[in-house]
Design a protein around this motif. Sequence first.
Motif, PDB file in Angstrom:
ATOM      1  N   ASP A 122       0.829  -1.211   0.000  1.00  0.00           N
ATOM      2  CA  ASP A 122       0.000   0.000   0.000  1.00  0.00           C
ATOM      3  C   ASP A 122       0.861   1.257   0.000  1.00  0.00           C
ATOM      4  N   GLN A 123       1.880   1.282   0.855  1.00  0.00           N
ATOM      5  CA  GLN A 123       2.739   2.458   0.949  1.00  0.00           C
ATOM      6  C   GLN A 123       3.544   2.659  -0.331  1.00  0.00           C
ATOM      7  N   ALA A 124       4.027   1.566  -0.908  1.00  0.00           N
ATOM      8  CA  ALA A 124       4.800   1.672  -2.147  1.00  0.00           C
ATOM      9  C   ALA A 124       3.919   2.179  -3.284  1.00  0.00           C
ATOM     10  N   ALA A 125       2.704   1.669  -3.389  1.00  0.00           N
ATOM     11  CA  ALA A 125       1.801   2.113  -4.457  1.00  0.00           C
ATOM     12  C   ALA A 125       1.530   3.606  -4.340  1.00  0.00           C
ATOM     13  N   ALA A 144       2.846   6.242  -7.155  1.00  0.00           N
ATOM     14  CA  ALA A 144       1.843   7.033  -7.877  1.00  0.00           C
ATOM     15  C   ALA A 144       2.109   8.519  -7.694  1.00  0.00           C
ATOM     16  N   GLY A 145       2.395   8.918  -6.477  1.00  0.00           N
ATOM     17  CA  GLY A 145       2.696  10.325  -6.212  1.00  0.00           C
ATOM     18  C   GLY A 145       3.926  10.794  -6.966  1.00  0.00           C
ATOM     19  N   ALA A 146       4.970   9.987  -6.976  1.00  0.00           N
ATOM     20  CA  ALA A 146       6.209  10.349  -7.665  1.00  0.00           C
ATOM     21  C   ALA A 146       6.005  10.462  -9.169  1.00  0.00           C
ATOM     22  N   ALA A 147       5.150   9.609  -9.713  1.00  0.00           N
ATOM     23  CA  ALA A 147       4.898   9.618 -11.154  1.00  0.00           C
ATOM     24  C   ALA A 147       3.859  10.659 -11.550  1.00  0.00           C
ATOM     25  N   GLY A 148       3.239  11.291 -10.564  1.00  0.00           N
ATOM     26  CA  GLY A 148       2.196  12.268 -10.856  1.00  0.00           C
ATOM     27  C   GLY A 148       0.911  11.635 -11.335  1.00  0.00           C
ATOM     28  N   LEU A 149       0.693  10.384 -10.957  1.00  0.00           N
ATOM     29  CA  LEU A 149      -0.519   9.666 -11.349  1.00  0.00           C
ATOM     30  C   LEU A 149      -1.445   9.554 -10.156  1.00  0.00           C
ATOM     31  N   PRO A 150      -2.736   9.573 -10.407  1.00  0.00           N
ATOM     32  CA  PRO A 150      -3.657   9.378  -9.284  1.00  0.00           C
ATOM     33  C   PRO A 150      -3.558   7.945  -8.768  1.00  0.00           C
ATOM     34  N   ALA A 151      -3.738   7.783  -7.490  1.00  0.00           N
ATOM     35  CA  ALA A 151      -3.780   6.439  -6.912  1.00  0.00           C
ATOM     36  C   ALA A 151      -5.125   5.837  -7.295  1.00  0.00           C
ATOM     37  N   ARG A 152      -5.142   5.042  -8.345  1.00  0.00           N
ATOM     38  CA  ARG A 152      -6.398   4.498  -8.886  1.00  0.00           C
ATOM     39  C   ARG A 152      -6.780   3.167  -8.263  1.00  0.00           C
ATOM     40  N   GLY A 153      -6.024   2.724  -7.290  1.00  0.00           N
ATOM     41  CA  GLY A 153      -6.327   1.432  -6.690  1.00  0.00           C
ATOM     42  C   GLY A 153      -5.625   0.287  -7.396  1.00  0.00           C
ATOM     43  N   SER A 154      -4.941   0.569  -8.483  1.00  0.00           N
ATOM     44  CA  SER A 154      -4.224  -0.453  -9.221  1.00  0.00           C
ATOM     45  C   SER A 154      -2.810   0.034  -9.471  1.00  0.00           C
ATOM     46  N   THR A 155      -1.867  -0.879  -9.345  1.00  0.00           N
ATOM     47  CA  THR A 155      -0.481  -0.524  -9.663  1.00  0.00           C
ATOM     48  C   THR A 155      -0.157  -0.813 -11.125  1.00  0.00           C
ATOM     49  N   ALA A 156      -1.136  -1.228 -11.907  1.00  0.00           N
ATOM     50  CA  ALA A 156      -0.879  -1.587 -13.302  1.00  0.00           C
ATOM     51  C   ALA A 156      -0.226  -0.461 -14.100  1.00  0.00           C
ATOM     52  N   VAL A 165      -5.425  -2.936 -23.475  1.00  0.00           N
ATOM     53  CA  VAL A 165      -5.759  -1.823 -24.379  1.00  0.00           C
ATOM     54  C   VAL A 165      -6.206  -0.609 -23.575  1.00  0.00           C
ATOM     55  N   ARG A 166      -7.077  -0.828 -22.606  1.00  0.00           N
ATOM     56  CA  ARG A 166      -7.548   0.297 -21.769  1.00  0.00           C
ATOM     57  C   ARG A 166      -6.396   0.949 -21.007  1.00  0.00           C
ATOM     58  N   LEU A 167      -5.493   0.128 -20.486  1.00  0.00           N
ATOM     59  CA  LEU A 167      -4.348   0.666 -19.755  1.00  0.00           C
ATOM     60  C   LEU A 167      -3.460   1.499 -20.671  1.00  0.00           C
ATOM     61  N   VAL A 168      -3.132   0.979 -21.836  1.00  0.00           N
ATOM     62  CA  VAL A 168      -2.281   1.715 -22.774  1.00  0.00           C
ATOM     63  C   VAL A 168      -3.000   2.982 -23.242  1.00  0.00           C
TER      64      VAL A 168
END
Length: 189
Positions: A20-23, A27-39, A71-74
């Motif tokens: 949980d902490q790593a995700a 996500a924060g470092a990458a500027g991505l929202p924490a979407r509940g998935s690390t994909a 496909v959705r992820l990409v």
Amino acid sequence: MTELDRTANVLGALAGTISDQAAAAMAGAAGLPARGSTAPLAALSAIAEFLDSPTVDQVGQVLGLSPSGAVRLVDRLAADGLVTRGPGPDGRTRAVTLTADGRAAAAAVTRARRDLLTRMLDGFAAADLAVLEPLLGRLMRNAVLAKAGGAWICRLCDLTACERSAGRCPALTAARERADRAADPPGGD
């Protein structure tokens, strides 16, 4: 309750907490929202670390996603400006490559993961680490040997840190052992 039960329970709690902490950190470092998935994080990391202009299907295989999920992820990563699609190895596929922003985000993911994990080891003496490292390797071996399908274990790894190219990666070593066992079943000649 046995000592094994207690230890396994603590291991499970630790694994969940670190995950949980790593995700959140990645996500924060990458500027991505924490979407509940690390994909998305794993996709950036895998493309940067070991996938060389993969197809969408290859990204999906590494992450354990269905073709439509890949496909959705990409699509999401492309909309975020982190990847682009180009011609694939044949006329039917598309290659996925990181943009400059995607490379920066992937590097940030790796740094955030490393920083969090090294903080978890704060206060450990060199002698403690010398004991812990082979124990973690044995845990990784057991995890790899027990794994059935799904995402690749190394999808978020820093392959330089695990010394994969020198043959020191416990996941790779266990995967080779697993492949050798499958190729040479007991009692078969």
